[in-house]
Design a protein around this motif. Structure first.
Motif, PDB file in Angstrom:
ATOM      1  N   HIS A 188       0.823  -1.209   0.000  1.00 46.60           N
ATOM      2  CA  HIS A 188       0.000   0.000   0.000  1.00 46.60           C
ATOM      3  C   HIS A 188       0.860   1.264   0.000  1.00 46.60           C
ATOM      4  O   HIS A 188       1.922   1.313   0.628  1.00 46.60           O
ATOM      5  CB  HIS A 188      -0.923   0.023   1.217  1.00 46.60           C
ATOM      6  N   SER A 189       0.399   2.289  -0.686  1.00 44.12           N
ATOM      7  CA  SER A 189       1.059   3.586  -0.641  1.00 44.12           C
ATOM      8  C   SER A 189       1.074   4.098   0.800  1.00 44.12           C
ATOM      9  O   SER A 189       0.085   3.971   1.529  1.00 44.12           O
ATOM     10  CB  SER A 189       0.298   4.577  -1.524  1.00 44.12           C
ATOM     11  N   LEU A 192      -1.763   6.381   1.862  1.00 43.47           N
ATOM     12  CA  LEU A 192      -3.065   5.746   2.035  1.00 43.47           C
ATOM     13  C   LEU A 192      -3.071   4.775   3.199  1.00 43.47           C
ATOM     14  O   LEU A 192      -4.138   4.295   3.609  1.00 43.47           O
ATOM     15  CB  LEU A 192      -3.467   5.017   0.742  1.00 43.47           C
ATOM     16  N   HIS A 193      -1.893   4.482   3.718  1.00 40.25           N
ATOM     17  CA  HIS A 193      -1.758   3.521   4.821  1.00 40.25           C
ATOM     18  C   HIS A 193      -1.718   4.215   6.175  1.00 40.25           C
ATOM     19  O   HIS A 193      -2.212   3.669   7.165  1.00 40.25           O
ATOM     20  CB  HIS A 193      -0.482   2.699   4.620  1.00 40.25           C
ATOM     21  N   SER A 195      -2.353   7.730   8.627  1.00 41.45           N
ATOM     22  CA  SER A 195      -3.086   8.989   8.774  1.00 41.45           C
ATOM     23  C   SER A 195      -2.098  10.147   8.852  1.00 41.45           C
ATOM     24  O   SER A 195      -0.907   9.954   9.132  1.00 41.45           O
ATOM     25  CB  SER A 195      -3.928   8.961  10.041  1.00 41.45           C
ATOM     26  N   GLU A 209      -2.230  15.865   2.100  1.00 43.26           N
ATOM     27  CA  GLU A 209      -3.406  15.648   1.255  1.00 43.26           C
ATOM     28  C   GLU A 209      -2.998  15.592  -0.215  1.00 43.26           C
ATOM     29  O   GLU A 209      -3.610  14.864  -1.015  1.00 43.26           O
ATOM     30  CB  GLU A 209      -4.426  16.761   1.499  1.00 43.26           C
ATOM     31  N   ILE A 212      -1.863  12.127  -0.785  1.00 45.44           N
ATOM     32  CA  ILE A 212      -3.029  11.236  -0.874  1.00 45.44           C
ATOM     33  C   ILE A 212      -3.672  11.319  -2.258  1.00 45.44           C
ATOM     34  O   ILE A 212      -4.032  10.301  -2.864  1.00 45.44           O
ATOM     35  CB  ILE A 212      -4.049  11.568   0.232  1.00 45.44           C
ATOM     36  N   ARG A 213      -3.809  12.535  -2.790  1.00 45.62           N
ATOM     37  CA  ARG A 213      -4.371  12.702  -4.135  1.00 45.62           C
ATOM     38  C   ARG A 213      -3.496  11.992  -5.170  1.00 45.62           C
ATOM     39  O   ARG A 213      -3.998  11.325  -6.078  1.00 45.62           O
ATOM     40  CB  ARG A 213      -4.512  14.189  -4.494  1.00 45.62           C
ATOM     41  N   ALA A 215      -1.507   9.441  -4.725  1.00 43.08           N
ATOM     42  CA  ALA A 215      -1.641   7.987  -4.572  1.00 43.08           C
ATOM     43  C   ALA A 215      -2.961   7.486  -5.152  1.00 43.08           C
ATOM     44  O   ALA A 215      -3.027   6.383  -5.704  1.00 43.08           O
ATOM     45  CB  ALA A 215      -1.533   7.614  -3.100  1.00 43.08           C
ATOM     46  N   THR A 216      -3.997   8.303  -5.043  1.00 47.74           N
ATOM     47  CA  THR A 216      -5.320   7.912  -5.542  1.00 47.74           C
ATOM     48  C   THR A 216      -5.410   8.020  -7.064  1.00 47.74           C
ATOM     49  O   THR A 216      -5.951   7.140  -7.736  1.00 47.74           O
ATOM     50  CB  THR A 216      -6.401   8.794  -4.890  1.00 47.74           C
ATOM     51  N   PRO A 219      -1.994   5.386  -9.072  1.00 48.07           N
ATOM     52  CA  PRO A 219      -1.545   4.208  -8.318  1.00 48.07           C
ATOM     53  C   PRO A 219      -0.451   3.417  -9.019  1.00 48.07           C
ATOM     54  O   PRO A 219       0.362   2.762  -8.358  1.00 48.07           O
ATOM     55  CB  PRO A 219      -2.827   3.374  -8.182  1.00 48.07           C
ATOM     56  N   HIS A 222       3.080   4.084  -7.772  1.00 46.23           N
ATOM     57  CA  HIS A 222       3.378   3.903  -6.356  1.00 46.23           C
ATOM     58  C   HIS A 222       3.895   2.508  -6.042  1.00 46.23           C
ATOM     59  O   HIS A 222       3.571   1.537  -6.718  1.00 46.23           O
ATOM     60  CB  HIS A 222       2.130   4.174  -5.516  1.00 46.23           C
TER      61      HIS A 222
END
Length: 312
Positions: A188-189, A192-193, A195, A209, A212-213, A215-216, A219, A222
């Motif tokens: 997992h990135s 994303l893993h 917080s 953030e 996170i964007r 990684a989303t 993908p 990553h």
């Protein structure tokens, strides 16, 4: 060189860059990216990215360097980004031998020459890129000055694991478990893993953030946690480098006071004896100084550029 994709939406950069496919001597296909225009009057920064990073990750900091008169030339190391994977699991952070990264550097330099990137050239490395970069400097990479943020000249491991990290990872490699994940994060990135509250990268929520964007939206670029072989090879290369003298290339290094990813003592020890070297500990900062709070990231960029301009 063949044109490669560069995802400007993921980079979130106002600057227009380009990417290319290149090949190493051992036939690994890599991706390199460049941002260069008429403002690059001071030369080109060879950007050595960190573990699990990719070219687009640096999109937001490119304008700061261009405005200061520097082109940026970056790379996806083998096994990450859009470059060829070198493990059976495409999400695993893996390398067969740490010196393999030097083959990537050779191909990167050849590409920089083919593109006639403005000189002089400088080396900037972050984290694992600092490890690769130090070896490259020792081997004579053609740059006039260097800078590092949180260079991985030692790997921070919990104190209770410190005596056994290298022998255990070596044993794992010997018994055929070199491609086993070292952490529960697995493939997992990181963004994303973990917080924001528990992350060890940045104190800046908007920047997290941004990760996170990325990684989303992207993908395929990553990777997750490192392999046992990567850990063993990384620890071994850190040990090798610790026994070598610093090169005769001016260097400015930075580390966050709250960095728990790399070992600060190794950085302090090397920089204390580096001729034409300077070391700055940045207070209230974690591992990724270019992506910490704006007052920190902007100051580091300004300081790096001012240092490089001395040799332009």
């Amino acid at each position: 060189m063949e044109i490669a994709p560069l995802n400007n939406e993921v980079a979130e950069s106002d600057e227009v860059g380009a990417a290319y496919w290149i090949k190493t001597e051992d036939k690994v296909r890599l991706r390199v990216g460049v941002w260069c225009d008429e403002r690059a009057v001071n030369g080109t920064i060879l950007l050595f990215t960190g573990r699990a990073e990719f070219i687009e990750k640096y999109g937001r900091i490119v304008p700061g360097f261009l405005e200061q008169g520097f082109a940026i030339f970056s790379i996806d190391w083998r096994g990450q980004g859009l470059s060829d994977r070198v493990a059976s699991d495409a999400h695993l952070g893996h390398v067969h031998h740490f010196l393999d990264y030097q083959k990537d550097v050779v191909a990167m330099i050849e590409a920089a020459r083919s593109l006639s990137l403005p000189k002089p050239w400088y080396l900037f490395g972050h984290s694992m890129g600092g490890n690769i970069g130090l070896r490259s400097l020792i081997d004579g990479v053609p740059v006039v000055a260097s800078a590092f943020t949180a260079p991985m000249w030692s790997i921070a491991v919990p104190s209770f694991l410190e005596p056994v990290a290298k022998p255990l990872s070596r044993l794992a490699v010997m018994v055929g478990l070199g491609e086993m994940y070292t952490k529960a994060q697995k493939g997992h990135s990181y963004a994303l893993h973990r917080s924001f509250e528990s992350n060890s990268i940045t104190n800046d929520r908007p920047m997290y953030e941004y990760f996170i964007r990325q990684a989303t939206l992207f993908p395929e670029a990553h990777i997750g946690a490192p392999s046992m072989r990567w850990l063993y090879e990384g620890l071994t290369e850190c040990d090798r480098l610790s026994n070598l003298r610093s090169p005769e290339v001016p260097c400015s290094a930075f580390a966050g006071k709250d960095d728990v990813t790399v070992g600060r003592k190794a950085i302090e020890d090397r920089m204390s004896s580096w001729r034409d070297g300077a070391f700055t500990i940045v207070g209230d900062a974690k591992h990724d100084l270019l992506y910490d709070r704006p007052n920190i990231s902007q100051k580091v960029i300004q300081d790096v550029c001012a240092f490089f301009r001395q040799y332009s």
